[in-house]
Design a protein around this motif. Structure first.
Motif, mmCIF file in Angstrom:
data_model
loop_
_atom_site.group_PDB
_atom_site.id
_atom_site.type_symbol
_atom_site.label_atom_id
_atom_site.label_comp_id
_atom_site.label_asym_id
_atom_site.label_seq_id
_atom_site.Cartn_x
_atom_site.Cartn_y
_atom_site.Cartn_z
ATOM 1 N N TRP A 132 -2.612 1.868 14.486
ATOM 2 C CA TRP A 132 -3.801 2.366 13.562
ATOM 3 C C TRP A 132 -4.019 3.894 13.251
ATOM 4 C CZ3 TRP A 132 -6.766 0.083 10.146
ATOM 5 C CH2 TRP A 132 -6.625 -1.478 10.253
ATOM 6 N N VAL A 191 -3.547 2.723 5.287
ATOM 7 C CA VAL A 191 -4.492 1.616 5.198
ATOM 8 C C VAL A 191 -5.898 1.844 4.225
ATOM 9 C CG1 VAL A 191 -6.109 0.176 6.510
ATOM 10 C CG2 VAL A 191 -3.632 0.680 7.238
ATOM 11 N N TRP A 225 -7.096 0.152 1.092
ATOM 12 C CA TRP A 225 -8.441 -0.634 1.251
ATOM 13 C C TRP A 225 -9.255 -0.110 0.194
ATOM 14 C CZ3 TRP A 225 -10.450 -4.704 3.361
ATOM 15 C CH2 TRP A 225 -11.809 -4.662 3.565
ATOM 16 N N VAL A 264 0.272 -5.041 5.899
ATOM 17 C CA VAL A 264 -0.996 -4.684 5.188
ATOM 18 C C VAL A 264 -1.159 -5.385 3.973
ATOM 19 C CG1 VAL A 264 -2.094 -2.877 4.006
ATOM 20 C CG2 VAL A 264 -1.076 -2.433 6.079
ATOM 21 N N PHE A 290 -8.077 -6.638 9.584
ATOM 22 C CA PHE A 290 -6.875 -7.087 9.235
ATOM 23 C C PHE A 290 -6.360 -8.055 10.529
ATOM 24 C CE2 PHE A 290 -5.460 -3.503 6.118
ATOM 25 C CZ PHE A 290 -6.264 -3.920 5.194
ATOM 26 N N ASN A 344 -1.013 4.636 11.085
ATOM 27 C CA ASN A 344 -1.175 4.029 9.639
ATOM 28 C C ASN A 344 -2.541 4.154 8.978
ATOM 29 O OD1 ASN A 344 1.586 2.366 9.166
ATOM 30 N ND2 ASN A 344 0.952 2.270 11.309
#
Length: 353
Positions: free
Chosen positions: A336, A343, A347, A198, A179, A339
């Motif tokens: 990360w 994500v 995704w 995001v 990302f 989240n």
């Protein structure tokens, strides 16, 4: 027969001890042993030669490397049965252990081989300390893009009209989706990438998706796709790429906008040999040690004095130095960590569209 914790420990570690023979001198037996989690393979061979055996010769403490997954490390903590002393793993895994309250503070005040102030500030943290860096870089095929006519930024990578050909990027299964590179391609400055937007990143990903042959989940797959010319450009870890280049593969890369990632050391607070683990971390991070294993493994040193012991050509192959920090950015593993589940769900839904 009821097995004691010590007998269980001996049985678990027997195979590792046989695979990596220790220096079993009287002095080593007297001063004990440090069990260290490592990635295994060639890494252990280099570290045995450069760090572990010299450490044993210096201190009398033998070192036994053991491979263990992140899930195994967490299971040890939750079972209150820690079988390791020092952890040598990705920074994100150590952050998880830190937030579980499993790590002891790094004993910087007791270091005698390494000066704490020589360790790059970004990786010198309370409960973990970086022992090398690696990077995700933009790689390309030099036959497809000869000379200077190659993509030199993530905006270039996203420009499939100017730089045509099949591409690849990382999948969430590799550790994280690219990302950050999508946002850089969309004009976000590298110092404003976090917190990651995001939804915006997914919209940018949608623009390049028709040119993506595959989202890779392992470094081996990324290397194979480039080597086989299944793709002509993509993100890849620099060490994997450099190995191919050293074998004369027609590949190149740019350090521009690379993402610096960290392998770090942590000490289990409930380890059997906390003191020995702290000593090994100190010993491992001194400049001459780091210079040797960074050179051998194509990783970047975290002790800034180590770069003084390398040639300009060797430094040019490594992330983490002054030029690297100017051109690239450190991945925010805390973002990360907090989240990843969100994500991953977003995704997965996006891939099914």
């Amino acid at each position: 027969m009821t097995m004691t914790p010590d007998s269980i420990r001996r049985r678990l570690l027997l195979g590792a001890a046989l695979a990596a023979p220790a220096l079993r001198t009287g002095r080593a037996q007297a001063n004990g042993e440090v069990i260290v989690r490592t990635p295994g393979g060639a890494y252990d061979d280099v570290m045995r030669r450069v760090v572990y055996d010299p450490f044993t010769a210096e201190t009398g403490i033998r070192v036994t490397p053991v491979a263990a997954t992140g899930a195994k490390l967490i299971a040890m903590v939750r079972a209150n049965n820690v079988e390791l002393d020092l952890i040598d793993t990705g920074d994100a895994q150590l952050l998880t252990l830190e937030r579980l309250g499993a790590l002891a503070p790094i004993a910087y005040d007791r270091w005698r081989w390494t000066k704490p102030e020589d360790i790059t500030r970004e990786v010198r943290l309370t409960h973990r300390v970086g022992n090398f860096t690696y990077a995700s870089v933009l790689a390309y095929n030099t036959e497809t893009f000869p000379g200077d006519a190659h993509p030199n930024s993530w905006a270039d990578f996203w420009d499939a009209g100017k730089f045509p050909g099949p591409r690849m990027l990382a999948d969430i299964a590799s550790a994280s989706v690219n990302f950050e590179f999508a946002l850089l391609a969309d004009g976000v400055p590298k110092d404003q990438l976090y917190p990651i937007d995001v939804d915006r990143a997914l919209r940018v990903m949608a623009r390049i998706r028709p040119s993506i042959r595959r989202f890779w989940d392992t470094g081996a797959l990324a290397a194979q796709m480039l080597s086989d010319k299944e793709v002509v450009a993509g993100s890849i870890w620099n060490g994997r790429l450099q190995t191919l280049i050293d074998r004369n593969a027609p590949l190149g890369y740019t350090w521009n906008q690379h993402m610096i990632q960290v392998q770090a050391l942590g000490v289990f607070k409930d380890a059997r040999n906390v003191e020995g683990a702290q000593k090994l971390a100190d010993f491992m991070l001194q400049p001459r040690m780091q210079a040797q294993y960074a050179k051998a493994l194509i990783y970047g040193a975290t002790n800034e004095r180590a770069f003084d012991l390398l040639t300009p050509a060797e430094v040019a192959r490594m992330p983490g130095g002054e030029n690297s920090r100017r051109l690239g950015f450190y991945q925010d593993i805390a973002w990360w960590h907090e989240n990843r589940d969100r994500v991953s769900r977003a995704w997965s839904r996006w891939l099914l569209r």
